[in-house]
Design a protein around this motif. Structure first.
Motif, mmCIF file in Angstrom:
data_model
loop_
_atom_site.group_PDB
_atom_site.id
_atom_site.type_symbol
_atom_site.label_atom_id
_atom_site.label_comp_id
_atom_site.label_asym_id
_atom_site.label_seq_id
_atom_site.Cartn_x
_atom_site.Cartn_y
_atom_site.Cartn_z
ATOM 1 N N PRO B 73 1.009 -1.260 0.442
ATOM 2 C CA PRO B 73 -0.282 0.473 0.024
ATOM 3 C C PRO B 73 0.435 1.243 -0.087
ATOM 4 C CG PRO B 73 -0.778 -1.316 1.807
ATOM 5 C CD PRO B 73 0.264 -1.908 1.118
ATOM 6 N N ASP B 74 1.535 1.230 0.795
ATOM 7 C CA ASP B 74 2.695 2.407 0.753
ATOM 8 C C ASP B 74 3.552 3.100 -0.733
ATOM 9 O OD1 ASP B 74 4.085 0.056 1.244
ATOM 10 O OD2 ASP B 74 5.555 1.500 1.644
ATOM 11 N N CYS B 77 0.587 4.148 -2.832
ATOM 12 C CA CYS B 77 0.207 5.781 -2.123
ATOM 13 C C CYS B 77 1.639 6.669 -2.630
ATOM 14 C CB CYS B 77 0.371 5.796 -0.748
ATOM 15 S SG CYS B 77 -0.366 7.223 -0.598
ATOM 16 N N ARG B 83 -6.202 7.245 -0.949
ATOM 17 C CA ARG B 83 -7.554 6.177 -0.600
ATOM 18 C C ARG B 83 -8.201 7.008 0.726
ATOM 19 N NH1 ARG B 83 -7.576 -0.113 1.242
ATOM 20 N NH2 ARG B 83 -9.535 1.106 1.270
ATOM 21 N N PHE B 85 -10.580 4.832 3.768
ATOM 22 C CA PHE B 85 -11.110 3.713 3.886
ATOM 23 C C PHE B 85 -12.539 3.500 4.858
ATOM 24 C CE2 PHE B 85 -7.392 3.088 5.970
ATOM 25 C CZ PHE B 85 -6.517 1.945 4.869
ATOM 26 N N ARG B 89 -10.826 5.099 9.789
ATOM 27 C CA ARG B 89 -9.835 5.318 10.465
ATOM 28 C C ARG B 89 -8.453 6.672 10.702
ATOM 29 N NH1 ARG B 89 -8.374 -0.552 8.461
ATOM 30 N NH2 ARG B 89 -6.509 -0.406 10.630
ATOM 31 N N GLY B 103 0.061 13.182 6.158
ATOM 32 C CA GLY B 103 -0.408 13.072 5.020
ATOM 33 C C GLY B 103 0.713 13.712 3.913
ATOM 34 N N ARG B 150 -6.300 13.810 4.217
ATOM 35 C CA ARG B 150 -5.583 13.065 4.735
ATOM 36 C C ARG B 150 -5.089 12.681 3.426
ATOM 37 N NH1 ARG B 150 -5.393 8.329 9.564
ATOM 38 N NH2 ARG B 150 -6.715 7.418 8.075
ATOM 39 N N ALA B 151 -5.899 12.318 2.623
ATOM 40 C CA ALA B 151 -6.059 11.511 1.515
ATOM 41 C C ALA B 151 -5.453 12.670 0.473
ATOM 42 C CB ALA B 151 -6.751 10.320 0.885
ATOM 43 N N THR B 154 -1.697 13.759 0.241
ATOM 44 C CA THR B 154 -0.126 12.922 0.085
ATOM 45 C C THR B 154 -0.346 13.161 -1.491
ATOM 46 O OG1 THR B 154 -2.026 11.021 0.128
ATOM 47 C CG2 THR B 154 -1.097 10.329 1.395
#
Lengths: 343, 242, 290
Positions: B73-74, B77, B83, B85, B89, B103, B150-151, B154
């Motif tokens: 996943p990292d 990203c 992404r 969830f 979370r 992020g 937060r997503a 990034t």
């Protein structure tokens, strides 16, 4: 670097730090030898607790075997000194390297194979116990009958060889404690520090934000181990004797982690506050029990255990966070915010 | 326009259960693309494969010309896929600002500059007033927005949103729709969303993929897809009609 | 060394390992249901051992008979500990639980130290030197009795969890906490019951172990660790796994004592733990998903 170290500390925070430091610097002029040894013990626990806190408080990896790194550091430096006449400052380099390598092995095994939580904690105990029994059988390092550093009555302090009076160790440990505080503040406010806290809170969510979780956890384990091993070097040269049954024993690991947990896990000042409170409580208890003629072995530990129970029941987050809020020193959550920001 | 994301023949089994079967679709640069379907249709599994949480059993995922299936996943990203969830979370003990900061640090290692970026994104999503609050104390709509923030921090080329409207009131849904549409228009951000709230799908998506029992049963413009008999049958005429 | 020596040592290891297994079973049951790692496990066992020592030295009661009342007493201790002390901590972070139980362990060890002093104490029964010889293999009578008792008790526990209503309710709590609450199970009571049962295992194991080794107050931490190792090796939450882990560790220790030096025997147990954690982290009989 400088920005991470000093930005965001309020004025009265600096004042309190300065006053405390000044008092501690001046203390050897006023207090007796016994109190000096108590303070050395406090600085030692504050420093080691600070190092442990990097792993658990910052990155959320519970180590119950930090005596491993204390012991490795102590034996590395003492072994080099006793057998090869290598001074402790160079021995410290060896201590850091050896502990770092062991931490890499432990971290790699655990994190690559997905060993987490309680299992990780027990793996750290297993490593420490393995070392304890292993060192019991290393004849070159004195095995179970101990490794001793040559001791004589010192008139002067030899800083290079760390041979001298307690007051020399007092100042060294004080400096070490303050340096650790500074290092931890920088780490906590750095990119890595944010990543650690993200991992502590939710590993999968952290990974989805592009964080290389494995690498960050490895950094935490290695930095924590390396810092802890430095405490071991001073431990060896201060006490001048090492027994595997003592340095690697699980109760040494527990001693290290009690300070930060009682003081406030994940905070910067917590490990220091915890070390002061616990050591003073423990020493005070010894005095008090003598006054009441309760000198049977174990009596002190029973009260110590009860005190731990009370603190953990009543103050789940430790002693420091409520004090910090009262003093207006709590780490602001929006910290690091730019000063040129317009509302 | 070229395809930013190309999915070909993607399949995933869980102990014999075929969660996703031979699904293929393309997402064009700058597009908003929706994945819909009844519960258990395999939508989140599909997302998890794109985001790297699961490795597919079969098929390829090509993002910006590179194969990414099976990457962790990292790494996904870092290549530019952000992404959220389905069950939010946020980092519970961190402040709203610090959540977004984590992020932002991906593209901006300097903490002060990352913080500036975090503040920008918090303003964009209307969370700036709550920046010092601890994430666990937020309401559900705010947590959903925090998750998007937060997503976004990034700086993704593609944003995967897993049911960010679920549990929001209609007015809150409209706010989120506006935010996403603005993002898409102003920065050309490509968005793939899983959504049950058809009101949002109709308002946002240019094209829709319908999954049912892990298979793609329809694909096309939203208005056309909802009239597709197969789609209506799969939903038994429930949500889609409204 | 002749082959018989190996066989004797291995059989001795298996029989001792069964007692270890019973002790570890207690830890496994507690962790499997309450999700608490009982860091005072070895200390609780030391308490049981001292009770057995006192019963023998003062009233000439055989530890094998005392096993039942001691298990019952430890059950009560476990029940009260869980209901009164540990229950508020079940949703606290692991390090909080750890400190709580370390504090409990500290108090237990030092109370024993104050009461009994630091010197080792032991029980010498009339059969302590007896042995059986079967086909050239010598089996120590005490080890045979304790090993058999451990198997019988484990089987009884297994039956309890499989067949009795209470046992099934406890398993339901372990599988699905929220579900158990929803269907109206008294989770707090069941948790305390579970802790009590785990403590009873320790109690029984302690009264057996007193026949095999000398007891000192400092014995606790080592046996807590041993229980962890056994449980992780065998597979957390697996009852046969705990027994199998116990036997494996028992044999490993016995063989290490024979081939190397007895003082290094626990090193081999740790090595076994590390190998299991790395290659089969769920344990030998544990379920594949963690």
């Amino acid at each position: 670097m400088k920005k991470l170290l000093i930005d965001g500390v309020p004025g009265h925070g600096w004042l309190m730090l300065a006053v405390t430091t000044a008092l501690l610097l001046a203390a050897p002029l006023f207090v007796n030898d016994y109190l000096i040894t108590v303070l050395i013990l406090i600085f030692y626990f504050a420093y080691a607790g600070q190092a442990w806190n990097i792993m658990m408080g910052f990155a959320g990896q519970l180590s119950l075997g930090h005596a491993l790194y204390v012991g490795l550091g102590a034996y590395a430096a003492a072994g080099l000194y006793v057998h090869f006449g290598v001074g402790p400052w160079i021995g410290m380099g060896a201590a850091i390297i050896i502990s770092g390598v062991v931490a890499v092995i432990l971290g790699y095994l655990a994190f690559r194979f997905g060993v987490g939580g309680v299992y990780f904690a027990i793996l750290t105990i297993a490593f420490a116990e393995f070392a304890r029994i292993g060192f019991d059988h290393i004849k070159f390092l004195g095995a179970s009958s101990g490794l001793f550093l040559p001791v004589k009555q010192y008139v002067s302090n030899d800083l290079w060889s760390l041979r001298g009076k307690p007051v020399m160790f007092y100042y060294l440990m004080l400096v070490l404690m303050l340096v650790a505080l500074g290092i931890c503040r920088m780490l906590l406010r750095s990119r890595l520090g944010y990543y650690w806290r993200a991992i502590r809170e939710d590993e999968q969510a952290a990974q989805s934000l592009g964080i290389d979780v494995f690498r960050c956890k490895m950094y935490a384990v290695v930095i924590s181990a390396a810092m802890t091993s430095v405490a071991g070097v001073f431990f060896a040269f201060y006490y001048n004797n090492l027994f595997p049954e003592q340095v690697f024993h699980i109760s040494r690991s527990i001693e290290i982690i009690l300070g930060p947990i009682i003081g406030g896990i994940g905070t910067l000042v917590g490990p220091i506050v915890g070390a002061f409170v616990l050591t003073i409580f423990s020493e005070g208890m010894t005095e008090l029990l003598e006054v009441f003629k309760l000198t049977s072995p174990g009596a002190k530990q029973v009260f110590y255990g009860i005190a731990l129970l009370v603190v953990i029941l009543l103050m789940p987050h430790g002693i420091w966070p409520p004090i910090a809020r009262a003093l207006g020193l709590a780490e602001k959550s929006g910290e690091g915010k730019p000063t040129d920001e317009k509302p | 326009m070229s395809a930013l994301l190309e999915i070909k023949g993607l399949s995933k089994n869980f102990r014999g259960l075929k969660a996703v079967q031979n699904v293929s679709f393309d997402v064009t640069q700058g597009e908003i693309y929706a994945v819909i379907g009844p519960n258990g249709a395999g939508k989140t599994t599909l997302f998890n494969m794109i985001a790297g949480a699961y490795a597919p059993n079969d098929g390829t995922i090509i993002f910006a010309g590179e194969r990414i299936e099976g990457l962790p996943p990292d790494a996904v990203c870092r290549r530019g896929i952000g992404r959220t969830f389905q069950i939010v979370r946020p980092f519970p003990a961190l402040s709203v600002h610090d959540n977004v900061m984590v992020g932002a640090l991906l593209r901006e290692p300097d903490t002060s500059r990352a913080s500036v970026r975090a503040h920008e994104i918090l303003r964009l999503l209307g969370l700036h007033d709550k920046r010092d609050m601890i994430a666990s104390s937020l309401t559900l709509p705010d947590r959903k927005r925090l998750e998007v923030a937060r997503a976004l921090a990034t700086d993704p080329k593609l944003l995967l949103l897993d049911e960010v409207m679920a549990g929001l009131r209609p007015t809150e849904t409209d706010v989120m729709v506006d935010i996403l549409r603005d993002l898409n228009r102003t920065s050309g951000l490509t968005i793939v969303l899983i959504e049950h709230v058809m009101r949002a799908v109709m308002a946002l998506a240019g094209r829709v993929l319908v999954l049912h029992h892990g298979e793609a049963i329809a694909q096309g413009e939203p208005a056309a897809v909802v009239r597709d008999p197969a789609v209506i049958k799969s939903y038994l005429g429930t949500e889609v009609v409204g | 060394m002749p082959l018989e020596t190996y066989i004797n040592v291995i059989i001795g290891g298996v029989l001792t390992g069964l007692v270890y297994g019973l002790m570890a079973l207690g830890l496994s049951i507690i962790f499997g249901v309450v999700r608490i790692v009982n860091f005072a496990h070895g200390e609780m066992m030391t308490i049981a051992m001292y009770v057995a020592v006192v019963a023998f030295s003062q009233f000439h009661l055989d530890p094998l008979l005392m096993m039942v009342p001691i298990a019952a007493a430890l059950f009560a201790l476990g029940y009260v500990m869980q209901a009164g002390l540990i229950n508020p901590f079940i949703n606290r972070p692991e390090h909080s639980q750890f400190i709580l139980l370390v504090a409990v362990a500290l108090i237990m060890v030092n109370l024993l130290l104050i009461i009994f002093g630091p010197d080792a104490q032991s029980v010498q029964t009339s059969y302590s030197l007896d042995s059986y010889e079967i086909a050239g293999v010598i089996i120590d009578a005490t080890k045979a009795y304790t090993g058999a008792a451990a198997v019988v008790l484990s089987a009884a526990l297994f039956a309890f969890f499989q067949m009795s209503r209470t046992g099934q309710s406890i398993r339901a709590c372990a599988d699905n906490y929220t579900g158990a609450l929803v269907v109206g199970l008294n989770v707090k009571h069941l948790y305390a019951l579970t802790f009590g049962i785990g403590a009873a295992c320790v109690g029984a194991a302690g009264s057996m172990l007193v026949l095999l080794i000398d007891v000192t107050p400092a014995l606790g931490p080592g046996y807590t660790l041993l229980a962890f190792i056994i449980v992780i090796t065998g597979g957390l939450g697996s009852m046969p796994g705990a027994l199998l882990g116990g036997v494996l560790i028992g044999v490993t220790e016995a063989m290490a004592g024979l081939l190397f030096t007895p003082s290094a025997k626990s090193m081999f147990s740790f090595a076994l733990l590390v190998i299991v954690l790395l290659f089969r982290p769920q344990g030998i009989l544990g379920k594949a998903t963690r």
